[in-house]
Design a protein around this motif. Sequence first.
Motif, PDB file in Angstrom:
ATOM      1  N   GLY A   1       0.798  -1.223   0.000  1.00  0.00           N
ATOM      2  CA  GLY A   1       0.000   0.000   0.000  1.00  0.00           C
ATOM      3  C   GLY A   1       0.827   1.267   0.000  1.00  0.00           C
ATOM      4  O   GLY A   1       0.333   2.346   0.328  1.00  0.00           O
ATOM      5  N   GLY A   2       2.107   1.184  -0.356  1.00  0.00           N
ATOM      6  CA  GLY A   2       2.964   2.371  -0.393  1.00  0.00           C
ATOM      7  C   GLY A   2       2.745   3.185  -1.649  1.00  0.00           C
ATOM      8  O   GLY A   2       1.833   2.932  -2.444  1.00  0.00           O
ATOM      9  N   GLU A   3       3.594   4.180  -1.848  1.00  0.00           N
ATOM     10  CA  GLU A   3       3.506   5.041  -3.015  1.00  0.00           C
ATOM     11  C   GLU A   3       3.654   4.206  -4.283  1.00  0.00           C
ATOM     12  O   GLU A   3       4.600   3.439  -4.443  1.00  0.00           O
ATOM     13  CB  GLU A   3       4.608   6.103  -2.976  1.00  0.00           C
ATOM     14  CG  GLU A   3       4.712   6.965  -4.222  1.00  0.00           C
ATOM     15  CD  GLU A   3       3.513   7.885  -4.383  1.00  0.00           C
ATOM     16  OE1 GLU A   3       3.216   8.267  -5.525  1.00  0.00           O
ATOM     17  OE2 GLU A   3       2.889   8.219  -3.363  1.00  0.00           O
ATOM     18  N   THR A   4       2.659   4.323  -5.168  1.00  0.00           N
ATOM     19  CA  THR A   4       2.696   3.547  -6.393  1.00  0.00           C
ATOM     20  C   THR A   4       3.851   4.002  -7.271  1.00  0.00           C
ATOM     21  O   THR A   4       4.029   5.183  -7.501  1.00  0.00           O
ATOM     22  CB  THR A   4       1.375   3.711  -7.161  1.00  0.00           C
ATOM     23  OG1 THR A   4       0.309   3.300  -6.309  1.00  0.00           O
ATOM     24  CG2 THR A   4       1.364   2.869  -8.411  1.00  0.00           C
ATOM     25  N   GLN A   5       4.641   3.075  -7.747  1.00  0.00           N
ATOM     26  CA  GLN A   5       5.785   3.394  -8.583  1.00  0.00           C
ATOM     27  C   GLN A   5       5.848   2.382  -9.705  1.00  0.00           C
ATOM     28  O   GLN A   5       5.741   1.185  -9.488  1.00  0.00           O
ATOM     29  CB  GLN A   5       7.070   3.357  -7.762  1.00  0.00           C
ATOM     30  CG  GLN A   5       8.316   3.779  -8.540  1.00  0.00           C
ATOM     31  CD  GLN A   5       9.526   3.830  -7.630  1.00  0.00           C
ATOM     32  OE1 GLN A   5       9.409   3.689  -6.419  1.00  0.00           O
ATOM     33  NE2 GLN A   5      10.681   4.034  -8.212  1.00  0.00           N
ATOM     34  N   GLY A   6       5.978   2.861 -10.912  1.00  0.00           N
ATOM     35  CA  GLY A   6       5.982   1.977 -12.049  1.00  0.00           C
ATOM     36  C   GLY A   6       7.204   1.089 -12.082  1.00  0.00           C
ATOM     37  O   GLY A   6       8.288   1.472 -11.647  1.00  0.00           O
ATOM     38  N   GLY A   7       7.050  -0.116 -12.601  1.00  0.00           N
ATOM     39  CA  GLY A   7       8.174  -1.013 -12.733  1.00  0.00           C
ATOM     40  C   GLY A   7       8.971  -0.753 -14.005  1.00  0.00           C
ATOM     41  O   GLY A   7      10.071  -1.247 -14.167  1.00  0.00           O
ATOM     42  N   SER A   8       8.402   0.038 -14.941  1.00  0.00           N
ATOM     43  CA  SER A   8       9.075   0.332 -16.189  1.00  0.00           C
ATOM     44  C   SER A   8      10.159   1.373 -15.965  1.00  0.00           C
ATOM     45  O   SER A   8      10.001   2.312 -15.184  1.00  0.00           O
ATOM     46  CB  SER A   8       8.071   0.838 -17.220  1.00  0.00           C
ATOM     47  OG  SER A   8       7.107  -0.137 -17.508  1.00  0.00           O
ATOM     48  N   THR A   9      11.258   1.220 -16.695  1.00  0.00           N
ATOM     49  CA  THR A   9      12.322   2.214 -16.642  1.00  0.00           C
ATOM     50  C   THR A   9      11.984   3.383 -17.563  1.00  0.00           C
ATOM     51  O   THR A   9      11.045   3.314 -18.376  1.00  0.00           O
ATOM     52  CB  THR A   9      13.649   1.591 -17.084  1.00  0.00           C
ATOM     53  OG1 THR A   9      13.523   1.192 -18.470  1.00  0.00           O
ATOM     54  CG2 THR A   9      14.002   0.391 -16.235  1.00  0.00           C
ATOM     55  N   ILE A  10      12.769   4.456 -17.452  1.00  0.00           N
ATOM     56  CA  ILE A  10      12.581   5.595 -18.346  1.00  0.00           C
ATOM     57  C   ILE A  10      12.800   5.167 -19.787  1.00  0.00           C
ATOM     58  O   ILE A  10      12.084   5.598 -20.701  1.00  0.00           O
ATOM     59  CB  ILE A  10      13.542   6.737 -17.946  1.00  0.00           C
ATOM     60  CG1 ILE A  10      13.058   7.377 -16.633  1.00  0.00           C
ATOM     61  CG2 ILE A  10      13.663   7.777 -19.047  1.00  0.00           C
ATOM     62  CD1 ILE A  10      13.996   8.432 -16.080  1.00  0.00           C
TER      63      ILE A  10
END
Length: 921
Positions: free
Chosen positions: A234-243
């Motif tokens: 439930g933490g800050e959503t962060q994408g698994g995709s790189t830039i």
Amino acid sequence: MSEHRRKTPQPQGGGRAAARRAAQQSTGRRAVPSRRATSVSPSESPSESPGEERQYGSRAEARRAAQRGGRRRGADAGGHGANGGGRRRGGGGGSDGPGGRGREHGDPGEKRFIDYPRHGRYGFRRWLPSWKLVSGLCLGFLGVLMGVGGISYALVSTPKVNETARAQNNVYYWADGTQMVATGGAVNRQELKYEQIPVEMRNAVISAENKSFETDKGIDPKGIGRALLNMATGGETQGGSTITQQYVKNSMLTQDQTLKRKFQELFITLKVAGEQDKEDVMAGYLNVSYYGRGASGLQAAARTYYNKDASELNASECAFLATLLKGASYYDPAGAIDIDKNNATPAKNTKRAKERWKWILDEQVKDKRMTAEERAKYKDFPEPLPKKKDAKLGGQTGYLVELAKKYFLANNTQGIDAKQLELGGYEIHTTFQKKRVQELEAAVNKVYKAKIRPKERPKTDTHVEFGGASVDAKTGAIIATYGGQDATTHFTNNADATGAQVGSTWKPFVLAAAMQYGVRDPSGGPEQSNSERTQVSQKSIYNGDDGLRIRDYTGKIWLNENDEEWRQTNDGNYDYGEIDLRTAMEKSANSPFVQLGMDVGTDKVKDVAVASGLKDDDFMADATVPSFSIGTSSPSAIRMAGSYATFATSGQQNDTYSVTEVKKGGAVVFQHQKKPKRAFSSDIADNVTDVLKNVVEKGTGEPARLEGREAAGKTGTTDGNRSAWFVGYTPQISTAISMFRYDDDETNKKREFLKMFGTGGEEKIHGNSFPASIWHDYMTGAMKGKKVVSFPEPKDLGEKVWGGGAESPSPTPSPTPSPTPSEEEEPPPSPKPSQTTPSPPSPSPSRTCSIWDPNCQEANGGANTGADGGGDTTGADAGGDNTGATDGGDNTGATDGADNGGAQGANGNPGGTGSIWGNSG
């Protein structure tokens, strides 16, 4: 030595048999005697030692014995049949298996190349693969994978950003093929070199999107794991995709989640990472990314949100723009209600944007990309500029574009999302007819100009809104809508769901349910089949008294949540006595339809409403309470027009739609498919139409009558006079008009529908006032030049039943049954003495005076208001006399009933002031 001493046996044979026996003896192996040989040889001496070798007289005999022994050894080793490996310890096979032919076919214990099932193992261990086997399979799989990967890597090519990421206009067309507007994807992008991108922007993006960007190979396994962990905890959503991955995805302009696209993205990312340096990837990503409001690329975003060059952005503004990369529709403080009216509101977007902006700044401190002292400078959220409205989307155009956009995004099967649509290049062909849209807008503006004066009456005439929708009854195509005065200033589309309750325009669904399912037998259970029910005719008689006790189908009085008796009121607290359903619809009496809904089952009423084209969604009210039958639900004008069209087409239902076809690059990417459904029988639909036609010809909907044409419809007014409706149709077109007061200011946290008493100079707004007038003016123009078509003649349907305490006369019912109240019914409370009643129809022969006589205390229990003739009050929510949680009113008020005109106003009799809008109610 005795002559009887036994001599040592001498070999009787020679050759290969003797050599074979000698070899066995020399290696310590013993030949296993054949049972067959020992049992069939009568010459064998019984005194032979058990372990001695059998002697043979010839080489042929020895060869045959050896062959028999080999087969026996194969069988004893575990052979289990004609073809297969062994069951006994020792492996081997049957006659054709590995051990079936003895030594001629090898040792039965010999291992195979692929040792599975495993040699020399028993039970589950026999099926447990060895580490060598597992390792071999893994190495083989990796080899194949590497081969496929190598081929894929060689075949893919890096995206050409300048060709694929260029935004274009979307072009919307009227139904006749002429262009409506070109908008939604105008080119608004200026590329920046890496050196022109602020360091603060690079740091913000790396901390927010890809912490390992500067060191990874385009793929970040740790980032993927961290994203999964954050989602799980439930933490800050962060994408698994790189830039790098996002750069590739955005450049390819495909957001679909297919396995093929993911596979391509993986190898293109690896190729980009291997061929391009990090500076080029970062610059490409920020130049290609979409920031909302039509801005593609960082430079366009800086101009759009802060009206400055990208090089002038500070760290706080960069953090906000980095926030938009997560999804501009949900992080732009201006909101995006055209995409998601529930979750993309300005208030919710602002909250999300502030939280993520703060998080990005804090992350930069953790990543040592910003000092704590510099972070402390940015305490206030950098508010972006207000969203500019495209002038081309003013008036009704913006509402039409919004409807078409929403319909296409919700119904296309190509996976095209809002982001792709905004990048443009689509040709969207709509169902909207330009002339009809202009006529509907003109009809509304006529009322605004003549009656709505906010400067003169600020307490009653401010925030007055109208909504409208017109549908082709045969197809469901939306031909016109009215969403508000201007899409660039009033953002809520009034033709779409607004939350305004529909009032008595719901009653046709109650009547249709009574004809479809029938009323229940009080002696039966709640779930009675149609064969156990009594189908209802429009001639059925129900009690129309004000303050009527509402009962369930068994006759038990319904209690509200406070255990108080549910008493249903009528508009103006008018008593109608015993009244047939046709007349009850004509005068919009509430109590007969509330009781009828209880007798049929409010769940069945809901089923009919949904079958006609309404949606069982957030706008459908609680169907477990009596007031459900008189319109506590709040579907949109579009849905109401579509559902009434089902009656116009004799029960054939067509979903409403606004887009016929969408093309991109000449290829069709979407096409509407008509899927008509049978909602209910033509007999039911035609009977309902016949009743609603009567409403327009001589009931509450009389102001909507069309010259020389048949029309059917129903008025509706709701609790506290907070909304008013008229929904009606001809055989060709169905149209719904709504009116309400609603503060559309997003800063007002307690927005609600406002009462309309006194609005437009009218004492009370009913469906037959402004809404019916707009409907009439629009439909007069819309039907001009169209063939005059009559509705089908209805067939007699159902049986004449008596309900709500109305008693069937005996032995033969008269055309107008005597309104004898039930013995269990208490007389309704007397209206206020100051109220007056409209002039009465012919009195019932059983009464000593007319039920319409204002001086008849026997019939009315006192004088009644009657100026509006009763009508649409939505549901009594509390017990007690003359109370009601929902109010009402659509009635023409019999023959006189003018606004503020006394008992005889509309007919010009003394005391009447009359009304230019016709009878009220």
